[in-house]
Design a protein around this motif. Structure first.
Motif, PDB file in Angstrom:
ATOM      1  N   GLY A   1       0.791  -1.222   0.000  1.00  0.00           N
ATOM      2  CA  GLY A   1       0.000   0.000   0.000  1.00  0.00           C
ATOM      3  C   GLY A   1       0.825   1.275   0.000  1.00  0.00           C
ATOM      4  N   LEU A   2       2.081   1.180  -0.450  1.00  0.00           N
ATOM      5  CA  LEU A   2       2.969   2.337  -0.402  1.00  0.00           C
ATOM      6  C   LEU A   2       3.094   3.074  -1.735  1.00  0.00           C
ATOM      7  CD1 LEU A   2       5.770   0.787   1.828  1.00  0.00           C
ATOM      8  CD2 LEU A   2       3.866   2.257   2.520  1.00  0.00           C
ATOM      9  N   VAL A   3       2.758   2.399  -2.831  1.00  0.00           N
ATOM     10  CA  VAL A   3       2.784   3.047  -4.141  1.00  0.00           C
ATOM     11  C   VAL A   3       1.576   2.594  -4.955  1.00  0.00           C
ATOM     12  CG1 VAL A   3       5.323   3.192  -4.219  1.00  0.00           C
ATOM     13  CG2 VAL A   3       4.170   1.268  -5.315  1.00  0.00           C
ATOM     14  N   THR A   4       1.285   3.386  -5.970  1.00  0.00           N
ATOM     15  CA  THR A   4       0.293   2.987  -6.960  1.00  0.00           C
ATOM     16  C   THR A   4       0.980   2.992  -8.318  1.00  0.00           C
ATOM     17  OG1 THR A   4      -0.447   5.256  -7.318  1.00  0.00           O
ATOM     18  CG2 THR A   4      -1.653   3.956  -5.679  1.00  0.00           C
ATOM     19  N   ARG A   5       0.487   2.141  -9.205  1.00  0.00           N
ATOM     20  CA  ARG A   5       0.995   2.095 -10.577  1.00  0.00           C
ATOM     21  C   ARG A   5      -0.162   2.435 -11.511  1.00  0.00           C
ATOM     22  NH1 ARG A   5       4.161  -3.592 -11.176  1.00  0.00           N
ATOM     23  NH2 ARG A   5       2.383  -4.360 -10.020  1.00  0.00           N
ATOM     24  N   THR A   6       0.121   3.292 -12.469  1.00  0.00           N
ATOM     25  CA  THR A   6      -0.889   3.634 -13.456  1.00  0.00           C
ATOM     26  C   THR A   6      -0.252   3.626 -14.839  1.00  0.00           C
ATOM     27  OG1 THR A   6      -0.441   5.995 -13.193  1.00  0.00           O
ATOM     28  CG2 THR A   6      -2.226   5.077 -11.874  1.00  0.00           C
TER      29      THR A   6
ATOM     30  N   GLY B   1       4.009   2.222 -21.067  1.00  0.00           N
ATOM     31  CA  GLY B   1       4.530   3.057 -20.000  1.00  0.00           C
ATOM     32  C   GLY B   1       3.751   2.905 -18.706  1.00  0.00           C
ATOM     33  N   VAL B   2       4.482   2.820 -17.592  1.00  0.00           N
ATOM     34  CA  VAL B   2       3.869   2.715 -16.270  1.00  0.00           C
ATOM     35  C   VAL B   2       4.490   3.782 -15.369  1.00  0.00           C
ATOM     36  CG1 VAL B   2       3.561   1.253 -14.226  1.00  0.00           C
ATOM     37  CG2 VAL B   2       3.463   0.238 -16.516  1.00  0.00           C
ATOM     38  N   GLU B   3       3.619   4.527 -14.708  1.00  0.00           N
ATOM     39  CA  GLU B   3       4.062   5.556 -13.780  1.00  0.00           C
ATOM     40  C   GLU B   3       3.779   5.097 -12.356  1.00  0.00           C
ATOM     41  OE1 GLU B   3       4.087  10.055 -14.568  1.00  0.00           O
ATOM     42  OE2 GLU B   3       2.174   9.608 -13.605  1.00  0.00           O
ATOM     43  N   VAL B   4       4.690   5.422 -11.452  1.00  0.00           N
ATOM     44  CA  VAL B   4       4.578   5.010 -10.059  1.00  0.00           C
ATOM     45  C   VAL B   4       4.478   6.255  -9.187  1.00  0.00           C
ATOM     46  CG1 VAL B   4       5.633   3.660  -8.207  1.00  0.00           C
ATOM     47  CG2 VAL B   4       6.023   3.003 -10.591  1.00  0.00           C
ATOM     48  N   LEU B   5       3.531   6.230  -8.244  1.00  0.00           N
ATOM     49  CA  LEU B   5       3.304   7.345  -7.318  1.00  0.00           C
ATOM     50  C   LEU B   5       3.292   6.840  -5.885  1.00  0.00           C
ATOM     51  CD1 LEU B   5       0.335   8.711  -9.329  1.00  0.00           C
ATOM     52  CD2 LEU B   5       2.241  10.160  -8.702  1.00  0.00           C
ATOM     53  N   LEU B   6       3.760   7.684  -4.967  1.00  0.00           N
ATOM     54  CA  LEU B   6       3.649   7.366  -3.542  1.00  0.00           C
ATOM     55  C   LEU B   6       2.195   7.493  -3.104  1.00  0.00           C
ATOM     56  CD1 LEU B   6       6.518   9.214  -1.632  1.00  0.00           C
ATOM     57  CD2 LEU B   6       6.357   6.799  -2.178  1.00  0.00           C
ATOM     58  N   THR B   7       1.799   6.657  -2.159  1.00  0.00           N
ATOM     59  CA  THR B   7       0.482   6.797  -1.545  1.00  0.00           C
ATOM     60  C   THR B   7       0.601   7.713  -0.329  1.00  0.00           C
ATOM     61  OG1 THR B   7       0.813   4.916  -0.079  1.00  0.00           O
ATOM     62  CG2 THR B   7      -0.199   4.462  -2.249  1.00  0.00           C
ATOM     63  N   ASP B   8      -0.529   8.116   0.197  1.00  0.00           N
ATOM     64  CA  ASP B   8      -0.527   8.916   1.428  1.00  0.00           C
ATOM     65  C   ASP B   8       0.092   8.124   2.578  1.00  0.00           C
ATOM     66  OD1 ASP B   8      -1.688  11.067   0.139  1.00  0.00           O
ATOM     67  OD2 ASP B   8      -3.728  10.551   0.755  1.00  0.00           O
ATOM     68  N   LYS B   9      -0.156   6.828   2.596  1.00  0.00           N
ATOM     69  CA  LYS B   9       0.435   5.980   3.639  1.00  0.00           C
ATOM     70  C   LYS B   9       1.957   6.052   3.589  1.00  0.00           C
ATOM     71  CE  LYS B   9       0.857   1.136   5.072  1.00  0.00           C
ATOM     72  NZ  LYS B   9       0.435  -0.256   4.791  1.00  0.00           N
ATOM     73  N   ALA B  10       2.545   5.971   2.400  1.00  0.00           N
ATOM     74  CA  ALA B  10       4.004   6.039   2.260  1.00  0.00           C
ATOM     75  C   ALA B  10       4.527   7.400   2.687  1.00  0.00           C
ATOM     76  CB  ALA B  10       4.402   5.746   0.823  1.00  0.00           C
ATOM     77  N   ARG B  11       3.817   8.449   2.312  1.00  0.00           N
ATOM     78  CA  ARG B  11       4.235   9.800   2.704  1.00  0.00           C
ATOM     79  C   ARG B  11       4.237   9.951   4.231  1.00  0.00           C
ATOM     80  NH1 ARG B  11       4.630  12.766  -1.761  1.00  0.00           N
ATOM     81  NH2 ARG B  11       3.428  12.142  -3.568  1.00  0.00           N
ATOM     82  N   ARG B  12       3.206   9.413   4.863  1.00  0.00           N
ATOM     83  CA  ARG B  12       3.113   9.478   6.323  1.00  0.00           C
ATOM     84  C   ARG B  12       4.255   8.690   6.968  1.00  0.00           C
ATOM     85  NH1 ARG B  12       1.055   5.825   9.227  1.00  0.00           N
ATOM     86  NH2 ARG B  12      -0.370   4.994   7.656  1.00  0.00           N
ATOM     87  N   LEU B  13       4.501   7.478   6.487  1.00  0.00           N
ATOM     88  CA  LEU B  13       5.576   6.655   7.053  1.00  0.00           C
ATOM     89  C   LEU B  13       6.949   7.299   6.874  1.00  0.00           C
ATOM     90  CD1 LEU B  13       4.470   3.050   6.025  1.00  0.00           C
ATOM     91  CD2 LEU B  13       4.567   4.001   8.339  1.00  0.00           C
TER      92      LEU B  13
END
Length: 159
Positions: free
Chosen positions: A92-97, A105-117
């Protein structure tokens, strides 16, 4: 925590040119930091060191990064990175879109959970880095490191 090996010599007695000697000291210092950081990363974030590096790259890119760019920046094979990102996504630390207009092409983003941790762990992580470098590098090693960026060292001394 085990003691780290002695720092490579920063003296001019060896065969290596100044820049290569400084590079070897930098590699050794990086290894010392990584050795100590692994345990803190596992304890605080429950991820591997390589997964942590992915999180750090993404933390500096609010809009996310393409998988190919992450692999390039970390010098990792794309297949290995795919596994690491899958582990981070499962946690639950990143999302892929998919990237619009590029079906591969796949882009990876941090989730709010990762930002908090990362925010919660940042003091312990930065302290580990600082202490590791202080333990490993003395004045002679710092002088050798300055040899890698002589123009920058001169500017810093005059500012």
């Amino acid at each position: 925590m085990a003691d780290l090996p002695a720092c490579p010599s920063a003296s001019d007695d060896g065969l290596l040119p100044t820049e290569l000697r400084a590079w070897m000291i930098l590699l050794a210092a990086t290894g010392a930091v990584e050795q100590r950081l692994r345990a803190v990363v596992k304890e605080r974030l429950d991820v591997s060191h390589d997964e942590f590096l992915v999180l750090c790259l993404l933390a500096e890119q609010p809009a996310g990064l393409r998988m190919t760019r992450i692999a390039e920046l970390l010098g990792r094979p794309k297949t290995r990175l795919t596994y690491q990102v899958a582990c981070l996504q499962h946690a639950g630390l990143v999302t892929r879109t998919s990237v619009c207009g590029d079906k591969r092409g796949v882009e990876v983003l941090l989730t709010d959970k990762a930002r908090r941790l990362l925010t919660e762990a940042s003091d312990a992580l930065s302290e580990t880095v600082t202490e590791s470098l202080a333990h490993f590098m003395g004045p002679a090693q710092l002088d050798a490191m300055r040899a890698l960026l002589p123009d920058h060292a001169q500017r810093s001394d005059t500012e």
